[in-house]
Write a protein that holds these residues in place. Structure first.
Motif, PDB file in Angstrom:
ATOM      1  N   ALA A 173      10.386  13.141  31.959  1.00  0.00           N
ATOM      2  CA  ALA A 173       9.257  13.443  32.833  1.00  0.00           C
ATOM      3  C   ALA A 173       9.722  13.657  34.269  1.00  0.00           C
ATOM      4  O   ALA A 173       9.238  14.561  34.960  1.00  0.00           O
ATOM      5  CB  ALA A 173       8.238  12.302  32.762  1.00  0.00           C
ATOM      6  N   ILE A 174      10.648  12.829  34.733  1.00  0.00           N
ATOM      7  CA  ILE A 174      11.166  12.989  36.094  1.00  0.00           C
ATOM      8  C   ILE A 174      11.920  14.301  36.222  1.00  0.00           C
ATOM      9  O   ILE A 174      11.773  15.028  37.209  1.00  0.00           O
ATOM     10  CB  ILE A 174      12.070  11.789  36.451  1.00  0.00           C
ATOM     11  N   SER A 175      12.729  14.642  35.242  1.00  0.00           N
ATOM     12  CA  SER A 175      13.465  15.908  35.274  1.00  0.00           C
ATOM     13  C   SER A 175      12.518  17.092  35.304  1.00  0.00           C
ATOM     14  O   SER A 175      12.734  18.066  36.034  1.00  0.00           O
ATOM     15  CB  SER A 175      14.393  16.007  34.052  1.00  0.00           C
ATOM     16  N   SER A 178      12.211  27.760  32.061  1.00  0.00           N
ATOM     17  CA  SER A 178      10.909  28.147  31.520  1.00  0.00           C
ATOM     18  C   SER A 178      10.460  27.176  30.429  1.00  0.00           C
ATOM     19  O   SER A 178       9.286  26.775  30.367  1.00  0.00           O
ATOM     20  CB  SER A 178      10.971  29.565  30.968  1.00  0.00           C
ATOM     21  N   LYS A 179      11.401  26.760  29.570  1.00  0.00           N
ATOM     22  CA  LYS A 179      11.066  25.824  28.496  1.00  0.00           C
ATOM     23  C   LYS A 179      10.669  24.462  29.052  1.00  0.00           C
ATOM     24  O   LYS A 179       9.747  23.808  28.545  1.00  0.00           O
ATOM     25  CB  LYS A 179      12.255  25.682  27.551  1.00  0.00           C
ATOM     26  N   LEU A 180      11.336  24.020  30.132  1.00  0.00           N
ATOM     27  CA  LEU A 180      11.000  22.731  30.740  1.00  0.00           C
ATOM     28  C   LEU A 180       9.595  22.757  31.341  1.00  0.00           C
ATOM     29  O   LEU A 180       8.835  21.784  31.224  1.00  0.00           O
ATOM     30  CB  LEU A 180      12.033  22.369  31.799  1.00  0.00           C
ATOM     31  N   ILE A 181       9.253  23.876  31.975  1.00  0.00           N
ATOM     32  CA  ILE A 181       7.907  23.998  32.538  1.00  0.00           C
ATOM     33  C   ILE A 181       6.867  24.026  31.419  1.00  0.00           C
ATOM     34  O   ILE A 181       5.808  23.378  31.517  1.00  0.00           O
ATOM     35  CB  ILE A 181       7.787  25.263  33.411  1.00  0.00           C
ATOM     36  N   ARG A 236       2.667  18.752  27.635  1.00  0.00           N
ATOM     37  CA  ARG A 236       2.430  17.317  27.703  1.00  0.00           C
ATOM     38  C   ARG A 236       1.144  17.003  28.466  1.00  0.00           C
ATOM     39  O   ARG A 236       0.417  16.074  28.138  1.00  0.00           O
ATOM     40  CB  ARG A 236       3.623  16.636  28.363  1.00  0.00           C
ATOM     41  N   MET A 237       0.849  17.811  29.505  1.00  0.00           N
ATOM     42  CA  MET A 237      -0.350  17.576  30.306  1.00  0.00           C
ATOM     43  C   MET A 237      -1.585  18.234  29.722  1.00  0.00           C
ATOM     44  O   MET A 237      -2.719  17.891  30.078  1.00  0.00           O
ATOM     45  CB  MET A 237      -0.119  18.090  31.729  1.00  0.00           C
TER      46      MET A 237
END
Length: 314
Positions: A3-5, A34-37, A43-44
């Motif tokens: 989550a922090i990353s 792009s995948k992290l975003i 998740r949200m």
């Protein structure tokens, strides 16, 4: 820690304006960013960024989330910096914002020395006279002059600035040197446009008197006024942080120093509470005070702010 990353990546994407620029900073591929975003959005359960081939745009939910994410990332960086402080030299990206006059004439020429002293610090320098939101723009520190309203930020005074009346030797040779404040009414003056900026104050035995000068040239840019004065177009009244160099070089000559009211005003470093604990911010504040605390731009012999000089009746 995922989550922090994800928060770090989200903030960096918005700071840089693209996945590719953020990826370069973070040592990732654009597709990984792009995948992290997307993982963060999944998740949200909301869309945070609208993507297009030309630009990225925050959704309303993204705007709300970005403000909180910046604070969280800043807090984490401060905590990491406190733990790492004893382990080595200051490092990381230092984001500095400065007003135009100080930034161009004093700060930028001095930054090579700072960077040589701290080779592990990378610098992002923004120079603008626009008031900036340090939290919104993720700036570590701003350098500003003049009255700064009380707010949630800490202010560290660096020096006092003062205004100087001056003209080029070529102008004085052609038009003569004013001997008293009233003489200015017969001269060509260059005024930076603004309320009251053609009303120049002078000390007298009865207090402060004001002379309303006739602007032969009016401009909204102090740099333009400076160049015009150096070329002999007229007399200017500007901050010594701007005219200090030309005065030392003999391009300008200070006038009426025995009676002119210099109207001292502070130059200060401004930063969010706690940010000074970051080693990179701490050493930069120390550098500012060390390098500029004595107003090195000021021509020897000019009055110091608050110094009492014999005043002539103007």
């Amino acid at each position: 820690m995922d989550a922090i990353s994800d928060l770090r990546v989200f903030v960096r994407v918005l700071d840089r304006g693209s996945f590719s620029s953020a990826a370069k900073d973070l040592g990732l591929t654009p597709s990984a960013v792009s995948k992290l975003i997307s993982r963060l959005e999944d998740r949200m359960g909301v869309r945070l960024i609208e993507r297009s081939t030309r630009r990225l745009a925050l959704t309303p939910e993204g705007e709300t989330f970005l403000a909180r994410a910046r604070r969280i990332v800043a807090d984490i960086e401060e905590a990491e910096a406190e733990v790492a402080h004893a382990r080595g030299a200051p490092r990381g990206i230092l984001r500095v914002n400065s007003g135009t006059a100080f930034g161009l004439h004093q700060l930028a020429p001095a930054l090579a020395d700072f960077l040589a002293r701290y080779p592990d610090i990378d610098l992002e320098l923004s120079i603008t006279d626009r008031l900036v939101d340090l939290i919104e723009e993720q700036a570590d520190i701003a350098v500003r002059s003049g009255h700064i309203p009380e707010g949630p930020f800490i202010q560290r005074k660096i020096a006092d600035l003062q205004r100087v009346i001056c003209a080029a030797p070529s102008y004085l040779k052609r038009r003569g040197t004013p001997k008293a404040a009233a003489d200015l009414k017969q001269h060509d003056c260059i005024v930076v446009a603004g309320p009251g900026l053609n009303r120049w104050p002078f000390k007298t035995r009865s207090g402060i008197d004001v002379v309303e000068v006739r602007p032969r040239v009016s401009t909204d840019d102090a740099e333009a006024a400076l160049r015009l004065a150096i070329e002999g177009a007229g007399i200017i009244r500007l901050s010594d942080v701007i005219v200090g160099g030309p005065l030392r070089a003999g391009e300008l000559t200070a006038l009426l120093t025995d009676s002119h009211h210099v109207e001292p005003f502070p130059l200060a470093a401004i930063y969010p509470a706690g940010r000074q604990r970051l080693p990179r911010v701490k050493v930069f504040i120390e550098f500012l005070v060390e390098r500029f605390g004595g107003a090195p731009w000021r021509l020897p012999g000019l009055p110091l702010p608050g110094e009492s000089n014999p005043a002539r009746k103007s």
